[in-house]
Design an enzyme around this catalytic site. Structure first.
Site, PDB file in Angstrom:
ATOM      1  N   ASP A 221      -5.393   4.105   4.512  1.00 20.05           N
ATOM      2  CA  ASP A 221      -4.109   4.256   5.225  1.00 20.05           C
ATOM      3  C   ASP A 221      -3.723   5.729   5.343  1.00 20.05           C
ATOM      4  OD1 ASP A 221      -1.720   3.591   6.480  1.00 20.05           O
ATOM      5  OD2 ASP A 221      -0.660   3.178   4.616  1.00 20.05           O
TER       6      ASP A 221
ATOM      7  N   ARG B 191       8.462  18.943  -3.423  1.00 19.08           N
ATOM      8  CA  ARG B 191       7.185  18.234  -3.515  1.00 19.08           C
ATOM      9  C   ARG B 191       6.567  18.604  -4.854  1.00 19.08           C
ATOM     10  NH1 ARG B 191       6.577  14.179   0.338  1.00 19.08           N
ATOM     11  NH2 ARG B 191       8.205  14.728   1.827  1.00 19.08           N
TER      12      ARG B 191
ATOM     13  N   ASP C 114       2.166  -4.245   9.355  1.00 15.02           N
ATOM     14  CA  ASP C 114       3.353  -3.928  10.153  1.00 15.02           C
ATOM     15  C   ASP C 114       3.164  -2.556  10.786  1.00 15.02           C
ATOM     16  OD1 ASP C 114       3.566  -2.694   7.592  1.00 15.02           O
ATOM     17  OD2 ASP C 114       5.683  -2.288   7.965  1.00 15.02           O
TER      18      ASP C 114
ATOM     19  N   GLU D  26       5.349  -1.964   5.045  1.00 14.97           N
ATOM     20  CA  GLU D  26       5.028  -0.597   4.632  1.00 14.97           C
ATOM     21  C   GLU D  26       5.871   0.433   5.371  1.00 14.97           C
ATOM     22  OE1 GLU D  26       2.976   3.265   4.155  1.00 14.97           O
ATOM     23  OE2 GLU D  26       3.478   2.239   6.012  1.00 14.97           O
TER      24      GLU D  26
END
Lengths: 477, 477
Positions: free
Chosen positions: B195, B343, B100, B166
């Site tokens: 990816d 993070r 996608d 995704e």
């Protein structure tokens, strides 16, 4: 000597069905100035007002203001100006109101059709514009009609200035007032504006002061575009981090403004002024009721009212450019603009306030040692206004309140601004009185706006009685 | 002994027009998972992939994932799973990608039609999904085809897991991976995900770590509804004032997190790890280029990369409920919700981080002595991931890079998160390698997304070479 007002009062009572009908007709015209599709209705409302005034015998003009700036396909609605009486031996009172209204849709949550005046069993008359500001505007018409029916001469010359863009920034009005101050308005001895509200629901007030407002923007920018916080978090100066640091230096939780020197500009509280507060009909419960919570800062009503009326305040309104939607987005915004405003009071001059604010913010930003770029500017300012409550314009109104309502009015100020007040004061050089008709529960600008029938009918008596006392007050008070 | 790769490489070069054509066909299918109207195209893309794999001789299944939660009128696109080869004597590599893509409209500013692969004179192939992630996915198909054409057996068994959601949260995928870890994926000896992106444009990298992300909301509420700052400024506690105070206590201009104890959770930097940084192909100019400004915090590339990869960061994303439009509005918002995220890196456990954050924020709010109400909660968390770059999965990939590109790859981590990485590691218990094909300038998620032809063709060689080195690496590295 108190004027003989009984015959006038009697006629107001007799005519009250007619007066309510007049308000019904006015509310039925959806004169929403903010919506293009209603512009024709704003014109229709001007026509309605002009024709009512003419049929009462006033000399009326509908004065065009040209195209609407930024929306040149729209004509601005006219200012409806009128003169009733032209007797050199009488005082001349200039009255102001507005005939446009806020938007309203039934589906916003109104219990009744917003443009159908609907009276409930308690005498509350619901409808958009009922209290803001069609009721007060029509009050002046009611005064003329009741005098005519009673066969009593109006004790003053009346000048009317009714505008149709108040809810959309009074576009063009200030220039108009300025221009007419030496023409149509030149005879005015004093000004009376009925476009604010009582402090509570029972006791009328006279309003002698308004705070000003300086509205600021602070921008902080860094990267050329928004960044992903996963990729750049920790390695780039974030504009939002810096902005939050600066905003946190402006005001504390208890409303204390942290800009050095700012409070030194504030006129000290005198014993005289202090004495005005204890008698004012207001309680901490009133505050809690309007907040819908018990999150007031100050423990007493006096401190609360002073904080609202005679001391400055600083509010942070929001941030443009940051993520503001529900949910979660891991963005580092590239440029953020914080918005805050300072409500100003005597003797804070705008330029002085700006200098203190700009210097302080720049100094605080320099302390951060950030590589980002800061800018701070004034978006707009409006001056505070304070009139002398000892002027005959006020003493007349005070006696009228006593006569109609049997109480001394509260002498109030307002925390917000009504810019037209200052425009009239500056253009005419005369005393301006704010003489409200509606009460604190009228919900102007909200759903279910209403005007109590008592406020409308007794309020019409008040406006008339005020004109009588005005005609009797000695020149110097 | 280095594997004999020349015949395979030769075939990749020969077939490169076919491979580009395969990518052209894939880009032409607008498989945008976020838009309802494109769901049929996502299915079409699954069909395309399945049919290509079948024609190459793979055993393929399209596995349904049921209705889309919250959008029950939509079926989730299938996971396309495939097996190529079933030789017990070979290693089995599980590869992941997604078919996608992000939304794209020409009018967003694309120079070319986003769903037409358009190659320019520099060999840049523009098109939505070219680099994210259709190019890498088709890379595996190219590997199989080139082996077949060259008459070389694939040196490993290949398992494919290609998903179609995704870009919209990988709905349903984690459960699927978990369920198949003991079934279709049970033979996997290692996992390879293509990816992500090279750190720059010239030098490939292998990625062995990702930061996690804990996303928080802080709400401060006071009055029952928004207030007018003229009327209530100075007399009521303002939620925005309090929120700004709290947000200012979280992080400083230089990115230092101010939550006490948080940095104590961070794994200390070892000498071994430190040695990985100086050779990495990255410069301060690269940082400034991607920022579009020189607002980096740290003076050296090593500090910058460590700040991005192996230290935590805290970003304030925005405020919900405050005034966020351009212009000026004098509102006191009744309830504001600040959003920030941390993070996370080894060894910050989410529960420990939450406790430190919640305790600190509550304590700071208590210090304010405000009558407003504070709440703080975790919106979502995702764990950090770090693999051993000494595992055979990595050493094989490293040798493949050397073979194809003639350089040692950069050993990198990423500041952001790729949740599927952790899902595969946890479900299979095997080493996961991130082996990117695209470069840092590919503009995934932006307008003018592209994949350089060199990256696509040499990248297909890299994926094949990796499988050969994988088959030769000793069990223990």
């Amino acid at each position: 000597m108190a004027p003989q007002l009984e015959p006038f009062f009697q006629q107001v009572d007799n005519l009250s069905p007619t007066f309510v009908d007049r308000l019904r007709k006015a509310v039925a015209i959806p004169s929403v100035s903010a919506q293009d599709e209603n512009r024709k209705d704003v014109f229709k409302m001007a026509e309605f007002l002009a024709s009512e005034l003419e049929s009462l015998g006033a000399e009326v003009q509908q004065r065009p203001l040209g195209k609407q700036p930024g929306k040149e396909h729209l004509e601005l609605p006219p200012v409806v100006i009128a003169r009733y009486g032209n007797d050199k031996n009488k005082r001349t009172i200039l009255v102001y109101g507005h005939y446009d209204v806020q938007p309203a849709l039934k589906e916003d949550g109104w219990a009744t059709e917003p443009f159908e005046l609907t009276e409930d069993s308690q005498g509350r008359m619901y409808g958009r514009g009922s209290t803001d500001d069609k009721g007060p505007v029509l009050g002046w018409l009611n005064v003329i009609e009741a005098h005519k029916k009673a066969g009593i001469e109006l004790p003053v010359n009346l000048l009317c200035c009714f505008e149709g863009m108040e809810e959309y920034g009074s576009e063009g009005l200030e220039e108009f007032i300025q221009a007419e101050s030496t023409k149509f308005f030149k005879d005015a001895d004093a000004v009376c504006i009925s476009d604010n509200y009582w402090l509570g629901t029972e006791k009328p007030c006279l309003t002698y002061g308004l705070r000003g407002c300086n509205y600021y923007s602070i921008s902080v920018s860094g990267p050329a575009q928004d960044l992903h916080s996963g990729v750049f978090g920790g390695s780039a100066h974030e504009p939002m981090t810096d902005l939050v640091q600066i905003l946190s230096k402006l005001v504390d939780t208890h409303g204390r403004i942290l800009v050095p020197g700012l409070m030194d500009l504030v006129e000290p509280l005198t014993e005289d002024e202090k004495r005005l507060y204890p008698d004012i009909s207001y309680t901490m419960e009133n505050l809690h009721e309007s907040l819908g919570s018990e999150t007031g800062i100050h423990p007493t009503k006096e401190q609360t009212l002073m904080a609202r009326w005679r001391y400055p305040s600083l509010s942070i309104h929001g941030i443009e450019g940051a993520y503001s939607a529900p949910g979660a987005k891991t963005v580092i915004p590239a440029k953020v603009i914080g918005k805050f405003s300072i409500r100003t009071v005597p003797n804070m001059e705008s330029a002085d306030v700006n200098k203190l604010v700009f210097d302080y913010i720049r100094a605080e930003f320099a302390k951060l040692n950030s590589k980002n770029t800061l800018d701070v500017w004034l978006q707009h300012d409006g001056k505070w206004w304070v009139a002398s409550p000892k002027h005959w314009n006020f003493t007349a109104a005070s006696k009228a309140v006593k006569q109609v309502f049997g109480v001394e009015p509260d002498m109030t100020r307002e925390g917000g601004s009504i810019p037209v007040t200052l425009s009239f004061e500056q253009a005419t050089g005369k005393n301006v009185l704010l003489l409200p008709m509606g009460s604190s529960t009228d919900a102007a600008h909200s759903i279910n706006e209403k005007l109590d029938k008592r406020n409308y009918i007794e309020g019409s008596k008040l406006l008339g009685a005020y004109l009588h006392y005005v005609s009797e007050e000695p020149m110097k008070a």
